[in-house]
Write a protein that holds these residues in place. Structure first.
Motif, PDB file in Angstrom:
ATOM      1  N   ASP A  86      10.203 -40.289 -35.697  1.00  0.00           N
ATOM      2  CA  ASP A  86       9.320 -40.385 -34.753  1.00  0.00           C
ATOM      3  C   ASP A  86      10.221 -40.961 -33.889  1.00  0.00           C
ATOM      4  O   ASP A  86       9.779 -40.839 -32.605  1.00  0.00           O
ATOM      5  N   THR A  87      11.354 -41.768 -34.064  1.00  0.00           N
ATOM      6  CA  THR A  87      11.866 -42.653 -33.392  1.00  0.00           C
ATOM      7  C   THR A  87      12.856 -41.581 -32.202  1.00  0.00           C
ATOM      8  O   THR A  87      13.315 -42.237 -31.260  1.00  0.00           O
ATOM      9  N   ALA A  88      13.035 -40.433 -32.619  1.00  0.00           N
ATOM     10  CA  ALA A  88      13.788 -39.469 -31.890  1.00  0.00           C
ATOM     11  C   ALA A  88      12.972 -38.456 -31.303  1.00  0.00           C
ATOM     12  O   ALA A  88      12.017 -37.873 -31.800  1.00  0.00           O
ATOM     13  N   LEU A  89      13.514 -38.137 -30.181  1.00  0.00           N
ATOM     14  CA  LEU A  89      13.311 -37.026 -29.323  1.00  0.00           C
ATOM     15  C   LEU A  89      13.790 -35.623 -30.136  1.00  0.00           C
ATOM     16  O   LEU A  89      14.610 -35.389 -29.536  1.00  0.00           O
ATOM     17  N   HIS A  90      12.964 -35.024 -31.001  1.00  0.00           N
ATOM     18  CA  HIS A  90      13.503 -33.790 -31.745  1.00  0.00           C
ATOM     19  C   HIS A  90      12.997 -32.606 -30.579  1.00  0.00           C
ATOM     20  O   HIS A  90      11.859 -32.630 -30.261  1.00  0.00           O
ATOM     21  N   ARG A  91      13.983 -31.711 -30.736  1.00  0.00           N
ATOM     22  CA  ARG A  91      13.493 -30.433 -29.784  1.00  0.00           C
ATOM     23  C   ARG A  91      13.620 -29.220 -30.713  1.00  0.00           C
ATOM     24  O   ARG A  91      14.437 -29.072 -31.869  1.00  0.00           O
ATOM     25  N   ARG A  92      12.778 -28.102 -30.431  1.00  0.00           N
ATOM     26  CA  ARG A  92      13.057 -26.909 -30.761  1.00  0.00           C
ATOM     27  C   ARG A  92      14.321 -26.457 -30.533  1.00  0.00           C
ATOM     28  O   ARG A  92      15.003 -26.789 -29.343  1.00  0.00           O
ATOM     29  N   ILE A  93      14.978 -25.095 -31.039  1.00  0.00           N
ATOM     30  CA  ILE A  93      16.197 -24.690 -30.531  1.00  0.00           C
ATOM     31  C   ILE A  93      16.157 -24.156 -29.224  1.00  0.00           C
ATOM     32  O   ILE A  93      17.066 -24.271 -28.278  1.00  0.00           O
ATOM     33  N   SER A 149      24.791 -28.428 -35.900  1.00  0.00           N
ATOM     34  CA  SER A 149      23.534 -28.445 -34.958  1.00  0.00           C
ATOM     35  C   SER A 149      22.557 -28.185 -36.091  1.00  0.00           C
ATOM     36  O   SER A 149      22.720 -27.335 -37.208  1.00  0.00           O
ATOM     37  N   VAL A 150      21.485 -28.774 -35.544  1.00  0.00           N
ATOM     38  CA  VAL A 150      20.311 -28.645 -36.411  1.00  0.00           C
ATOM     39  C   VAL A 150      19.232 -28.040 -35.982  1.00  0.00           C
ATOM     40  O   VAL A 150      18.818 -28.182 -34.890  1.00  0.00           O
ATOM     41  N   ASP A 151      18.709 -26.973 -36.550  1.00  0.00           N
ATOM     42  CA  ASP A 151      17.635 -25.974 -36.206  1.00  0.00           C
ATOM     43  C   ASP A 151      16.315 -26.599 -36.842  1.00  0.00           C
ATOM     44  O   ASP A 151      16.000 -26.473 -38.030  1.00  0.00           O
ATOM     45  N   LEU A 152      15.481 -27.442 -35.901  1.00  0.00           N
ATOM     46  CA  LEU A 152      14.080 -27.862 -36.615  1.00  0.00           C
ATOM     47  C   LEU A 152      13.136 -27.024 -35.829  1.00  0.00           C
ATOM     48  O   LEU A 152      12.748 -26.680 -34.735  1.00  0.00           O
ATOM     49  N   ARG A 153      11.960 -27.081 -36.508  1.00  0.00           N
ATOM     50  CA  ARG A 153      10.620 -26.548 -36.308  1.00  0.00           C
ATOM     51  C   ARG A 153       9.458 -26.915 -37.087  1.00  0.00           C
ATOM     52  O   ARG A 153      10.007 -27.292 -38.260  1.00  0.00           O
ATOM     53  N   GLN A 154       8.401 -27.064 -36.360  1.00  0.00           N
ATOM     54  CA  GLN A 154       7.173 -27.445 -37.259  1.00  0.00           C
ATOM     55  C   GLN A 154       6.774 -26.331 -37.923  1.00  0.00           C
ATOM     56  O   GLN A 154       6.395 -25.238 -37.417  1.00  0.00           O
ATOM     57  N   LEU A 155       6.817 -26.357 -39.327  1.00  0.00           N
ATOM     58  CA  LEU A 155       6.606 -25.003 -40.149  1.00  0.00           C
ATOM     59  C   LEU A 155       4.974 -24.925 -40.433  1.00  0.00           C
ATOM     60  O   LEU A 155       4.451 -23.841 -40.875  1.00  0.00           O
ATOM     61  N   GLY A 173       9.976 -43.720 -25.339  1.00  0.00           N
ATOM     62  CA  GLY A 173      10.830 -44.437 -26.099  1.00  0.00           C
ATOM     63  C   GLY A 173      11.580 -43.567 -27.216  1.00  0.00           C
ATOM     64  O   GLY A 173      12.348 -43.963 -27.894  1.00  0.00           O
ATOM     65  N   ARG A 174      11.103 -42.302 -27.201  1.00  0.00           N
ATOM     66  CA  ARG A 174      11.991 -41.590 -28.057  1.00  0.00           C
ATOM     67  C   ARG A 174      13.394 -41.345 -27.834  1.00  0.00           C
ATOM     68  O   ARG A 174      13.589 -41.197 -26.491  1.00  0.00           O
ATOM     69  N   ILE A 175      14.445 -41.527 -28.911  1.00  0.00           N
ATOM     70  CA  ILE A 175      15.597 -41.547 -28.337  1.00  0.00           C
ATOM     71  C   ILE A 175      16.370 -40.036 -28.078  1.00  0.00           C
ATOM     72  O   ILE A 175      15.864 -39.362 -28.708  1.00  0.00           O
ATOM     73  N   LEU A 182       9.516 -31.344 -30.065  1.00  0.00           N
ATOM     74  CA  LEU A 182       8.593 -31.178 -31.305  1.00  0.00           C
ATOM     75  C   LEU A 182       7.719 -32.725 -31.538  1.00  0.00           C
ATOM     76  O   LEU A 182       8.104 -33.721 -30.952  1.00  0.00           O
ATOM     77  N   PRO A 183       6.479 -32.196 -32.309  1.00  0.00           N
ATOM     78  CA  PRO A 183       5.461 -33.600 -32.287  1.00  0.00           C
ATOM     79  C   PRO A 183       6.025 -34.636 -33.321  1.00  0.00           C
ATOM     80  O   PRO A 183       6.957 -34.297 -34.220  1.00  0.00           O
ATOM     81  N   MET A 184       5.340 -35.740 -33.333  1.00  0.00           N
ATOM     82  CA  MET A 184       5.739 -36.544 -34.435  1.00  0.00           C
ATOM     83  C   MET A 184       5.214 -36.111 -35.556  1.00  0.00           C
ATOM     84  O   MET A 184       3.807 -36.336 -35.467  1.00  0.00           O
ATOM     85  N   SER A 185       5.764 -35.928 -36.563  1.00  0.00           N
ATOM     86  CA  SER A 185       5.092 -35.532 -37.726  1.00  0.00           C
ATOM     87  C   SER A 185       6.071 -36.012 -39.022  1.00  0.00           C
ATOM     88  O   SER A 185       7.166 -36.029 -38.866  1.00  0.00           O
TER      89      SER A 185
END
Ligand code: FAD
Length: 393
Positions: free
Chosen positions: A268-275, A309-315, A247-249, A280-283
């Motif tokens: 959580d609703t979205a499927l975020h990805r690293r570059i 573009s957005v650069d996301l990572r779990q820190l 269900g993640r967008i 990425l996990p739901m957090s």
């Protein structure tokens, strides 16, 4: 035949945000900061402090720690449940249609319901409402069975063992270690703290059936109130948006919904990805940063600029297990061994306080958690640090 919706769309100024959680409030703060009007539509009208809900349900936090009105953070709030999302508009369950120059979907996730026989007998812990209900059930229980050794299960087991030493706590995890989405040191730290509190931890163990009296696994029936903490899923498909199986967008790199021009999604609703494309996990940390970034990109769109573009990572991770003990890993710093495990609960409070200031200004500090308030003036933890004697007969 489905009835045609003939409601006249209601235009809201600026940006419409669906959901007043961590991602939603940080998106709203970014939009308000740019001087653009923002409206939040939320199904309860309350902002749940989800990372504190295990403490509320388990009894180490107070009821005030569960949630605050979204209106304390954002001026324009509509209470309502969104059923469908179109590009630049949302349809509510009651038929109202809200239109805006840009929409950000931040509707979070709900507890998954896997095909385990009797899953309906298990309680969820995903909202303030769930936490308040569980809190009173747990207070009157002799035994608790938690299925799922992720952040929710570990924190709930830790809190109950501290607040209710007479309750027998079982924690069942299907894989070989606790906190599988986090570094192994955190899993080992959780195991040490929980077994030190006499929580029965079962690793590599699957539940076959959930009954009204407990959970059935290979070793037999574990009696008690059952809480399902084994996973979450999002509402992407229900909203009519392109989404992955859970269900993640699906998004483009600017956090716009794939194929949409004026609709973003975050949290959580979205499927975020690293570059590099890794999901990425739901957090909470990702929700906060993705929400702010989606808000900034919605602002760019409204100003006629291109979203970036957005650069996301779990820190890192910071977990509070109650009893003034916790686990943290930030970069190469690991705070999950005995002695330093006093620091993560303090870090957790600091992060929560910063989140309150970022989204609601200094006046929002009145919503600081009961344990954060007890730090002012700072008190040294009492000895012994969270020693408990949970017993299972
Ligand atoms: C018990 C528990 C403990 C956790 N502990 C940690 C932790 O220690 N650290 C960590 O990083 N993560 C933790 N997590 C995960 C973290 O809380 C989530 O990743 C985070 O809450 C996601 O934020 P969000 O804004 O996407 O969603 P949420 O915070 O859930 O907000 C979603 C909002 O959308 C609203 N909404 C939902 N559906 C609709 C609809 N159809 N229409 C309108 N409004 C809607 C809801 O009412 C809610 O206000 C924990 C999760 C749980 C359940």
């Amino acid at each position: 035949m489905t009835k045609k919706n003939t409601a006249k769309p209601q235009q809201v100024d600026g940006v419409l945000i669906i959901g007043g959680g961590y991602a939603g409030l940080h998106a709203a703060a970014a939009v308000q900061h740019a001087g653009i009007p923002v409206t939040v539509v939320d199904r309860t009208g309350r902002h749940d402090y989800v990372t504190r809900l295990a403490a509320v349900a388990g009894g180490t936090g107070t009821l005030d720690d569960a949630s605050s009105p979204v209106r304390s953070f954002v001026d324009r709030v509509i209470e309502g449940t969104v059923a469908k999302v179109q590009d630049g508009s949302a349809t509510l369950e009651d038929g109202r249609i809200l239109q805006a120059e840009a929409v950000i979907v931040t509707a979070g996730s709900s507890s998954s319901r896997p095909p385990i026989e009797g899953i309906g007998n298990a309680h969820a812990l995903r909202s303030a409402e769930d936490a308040i209900k569980l809190r009173s059930l747990i207070a009157g229980a002799n035994s608790l069975v938690i299925i799922g050794g992720g952040a929710t299960g570990v924190q709930l087991a830790g809190a109950v063992a501290i607040a209710h030493p007479s309750i027998c706590v079982h924690l069942i995890e299907g894989s070989a270690r606790l906190l599988g989405a986090m570094p192994p040191e955190l899993g080992a730290g959780a195991q040490r703290i929980l077994t030190g509190r006499n929580v029965n931890v079962y690793l590599g163990s699957n539940v076959d059936e959930i009954t009204e009296s407990g959970a059935v696994r290979k070793g037999g029936l574990l009696e008690g109130i059952v809480v399902w903490a084994g996973g979450s899923e999002a509402l992407g498909q229900q909203f009519g948006l392109p989404a992955a199986e859970n269900g993640r967008i699906l998004l483009d790199p600017t956090l716009r919904v794939e194929g949409y021009k004026r609709t973003f999604a975050a949290g959580d609703t979205a499927l975020h990805r690293r570059i590099d494309g890794e999901p990425l996990p739901m957090s909470a940390q990702i929700a906060v940063r993705a929400g702010a970034a989606a808000g900034q990109n919605a602002v760019r769109l409204l100003k006629g600029e291109e979203p970036e573009s957005v650069d996301l990572r779990q820190l890192g991770w910071v977990l509070d297990l109650g009893g003034r003990r916790g686990l943290a890993q930030v970069g190469s710093l690991n705070l999950s061994q005995g002695g330093v495990d006093l620091i993560p609960p303090l870090l957790h409070e600091v992060i929560d306080l910063m989140g309150l200031i970022e989204t609601g200004g200094f006046t929002a500090l009145r919503f600081a958690s009961s344990s954060a308030k007890s730090l002012i003036p700072f008190r040294l933890p009492e000895w012994p640090f969270g020693q408990t004697a949970t017993r299972c007969s």
